[in-house]
Design an enzyme around this catalytic site. Structure first.
Site, PDB file in Angstrom:
ATOM      1  N   GLY A  10       0.798  -1.223   0.000  1.00 42.77           N
ATOM      2  CA  GLY A  10       0.000   0.000   0.000  1.00 42.77           C
ATOM      3  C   GLY A  10       0.828   1.268   0.000  1.00 42.77           C
ATOM      4  O   GLY A  10       0.625   2.148   0.841  1.00 42.77           O
ATOM      5  N   SER A  12       1.251   3.646  -2.516  1.00 42.58           N
ATOM      6  CA  SER A  12       0.971   4.695  -3.505  1.00 42.58           C
ATOM      7  C   SER A  12       0.782   6.054  -2.861  1.00 42.58           C
ATOM      8  O   SER A  12       0.941   7.087  -3.521  1.00 42.58           O
ATOM      9  CB  SER A  12      -0.277   4.337  -4.332  1.00 42.58           C
ATOM     10  OG  SER A  12      -1.423   4.278  -3.511  1.00 42.58           O
ATOM     11  N   ILE A  15       0.669   6.719   4.611  1.00 48.84           N
ATOM     12  CA  ILE A  15       1.656   6.108   5.498  1.00 48.84           C
ATOM     13  C   ILE A  15       2.573   5.168   4.721  1.00 48.84           C
ATOM     14  O   ILE A  15       3.779   5.119   4.970  1.00 48.84           O
ATOM     15  CB  ILE A  15       0.959   5.352   6.643  1.00 48.84           C
ATOM     16  CG1 ILE A  15       0.199   6.332   7.546  1.00 48.84           C
ATOM     17  CG2 ILE A  15       1.980   4.573   7.475  1.00 48.84           C
ATOM     18  CD1 ILE A  15      -0.626   5.661   8.632  1.00 48.84           C
ATOM     19  N   SER A 140      -4.857   0.348  13.530  1.00 46.72           N
ATOM     20  CA  SER A 140      -5.525   1.629  13.752  1.00 46.72           C
ATOM     21  C   SER A 140      -5.980   1.662  15.200  1.00 46.72           C
ATOM     22  O   SER A 140      -6.164   0.600  15.820  1.00 46.72           O
ATOM     23  CB  SER A 140      -6.740   1.744  12.828  1.00 46.72           C
ATOM     24  OG  SER A 140      -7.586   2.819  13.203  1.00 46.72           O
ATOM     25  N   TYR A 153     -14.979  -1.522   8.924  1.00 44.47           N
ATOM     26  CA  TYR A 153     -13.553  -1.210   9.037  1.00 44.47           C
ATOM     27  C   TYR A 153     -13.007  -1.633  10.395  1.00 44.47           C
ATOM     28  O   TYR A 153     -11.962  -2.302  10.484  1.00 44.47           O
ATOM     29  CB  TYR A 153     -13.343   0.283   8.818  1.00 44.47           C
ATOM     30  CG  TYR A 153     -11.909   0.745   8.984  1.00 44.47           C
ATOM     31  CD1 TYR A 153     -10.964   0.478   8.008  1.00 44.47           C
ATOM     32  CD2 TYR A 153     -11.509   1.463  10.111  1.00 44.47           C
ATOM     33  CE1 TYR A 153      -9.645   0.907   8.149  1.00 44.47           C
ATOM     34  CE2 TYR A 153     -10.203   1.889  10.263  1.00 44.47           C
ATOM     35  CZ  TYR A 153      -9.279   1.617   9.280  1.00 44.47           C
ATOM     36  OH  TYR A 153      -7.979   2.037   9.428  1.00 44.47           O
TER      37      TYR A 153
END
Length: 280
Positions: A10, A12, A15, A140, A153
């Site tokens: 991830g 792109s 973080i 998270s 989520y």
């Protein structure tokens, strides 16, 4: 000295991008993966600006595709002879409440945020055992405290936290250190890239519209004081460089205080009082 290799998912934006540049700056050979390599422009530009373009290698990896995961890990090991660390960072948010949503987005949230983490962990573990490596997963504060209108989520992030907390002592017996990183609000494209149409979201919320409007208003204000992506990524480099990783790390004082509320809230009332207040 053998160059250490870290694979980060991830990358792109947000973080993941910041972590890729920071690990390369710290001397790691960074395999920066993303679902669509055509979106690597911002990453490559940041690496060039930081003077670490020669240590950042872009590869395609879709965490929801087992073949893509297996192929990418095999390529990294074949090319570099080892894999010293993995940073599970790829993720996607979803705002809504279960009565008003289809099951498809709930399953999609679990695929990218949970099963994708499990898939990459499974593929990487033999190589991390061989190198005495490290496994870091960006979860998270929503993996510790459930938050309104984030059922899908938070459920996925809770699952990741439980998976990693259970895996950590087992992995340690084979010489692999495991850690989770828990950011709070981060000013990154993770927020803007959700493509949330607030008026449409409110129109579809039915009896939950007033609570959702209060939540959205409060949440958008919270990002006024959000961390930068670089600030949230800094603990990842600290973990990779430290002799012994703690299992759980928050990326800000706010995140530490927020998580501490849950850990001291044995009957759940303090959390419910707090998050319920976000809806009024």
């Amino acid at each position: 000295m053998t160059t250490r290799t870290v694979l980060i998912t991830g990358t792109s934006s947000g973080i993941g991008l910041a972590a890729a540049v920071a690990t390369a700056r710290a001397g790691w050979h960074t395999v920066a993966t993303l679902r669509d390599p055509a979106r690597a422009g911002a990453l490559l530009a940041a690496a060039e600006e930081a003077g670490v373009a020669d240590r950042v290698q872009v590869k395609r990896l879709d965490v929801t595709d087992p073949a893509s995961v297996a192929d990418c890990v095999a390529e990294v090991v074949a090319e570099h002879g080892r894999l010293d660390a993995v940073v599970n960072n790829a993720g996607a948010g979803f705002v809504g409440t279960i009565e008003r949503m289809d099951m498809e987005p709930v399953r999609a949230a679990m695929e990218v945020n949970y099963f994708g983490v499990v898939e990459l962990t499974r593929a990487a573990m033999p190589h991390l055992r061989a190198s005495g490596g490290r496994l870091i997963t960006v979860t998270s504060v929503g993996g510790v405290i459930g938050q309104p209108f984030n059922e899908a989520y938070c459920a996925a992030k809770f699952a990741v936290e439980g998976f990693m907390e259970s895996l950590a002592p087992v992995a340690a017996t084979a010489g692999v250190q495991v850690s989770v990183v828990e950011p709070g609000a981060v000013a990154s494209e993770f927020v803007t890239s959700q493509g949330i149409d607030v008026p449409a979201l409110l129109a579809a919320a039915g009896p939950y519209a007033p609570a959702l409007e209060a939540y959205v208003t409060r949440t958008m204000k919270s990002f006024d004081a959000a961390q930068t992506s670089a600030e949230a990524a800094a603990p990842i480099v600290d973990l990779l460089e430290s002799p012994r990783m703690p299992f759980r790390v928050q990326t800000s004082q706010w995140a530490r205080d927020f998580v501490a509320l849950k850990l001291a809230d044995t009957d759940g009332s303090a959390v419910q009082e707090l998050t319920g207040g976000w809806l009024r």
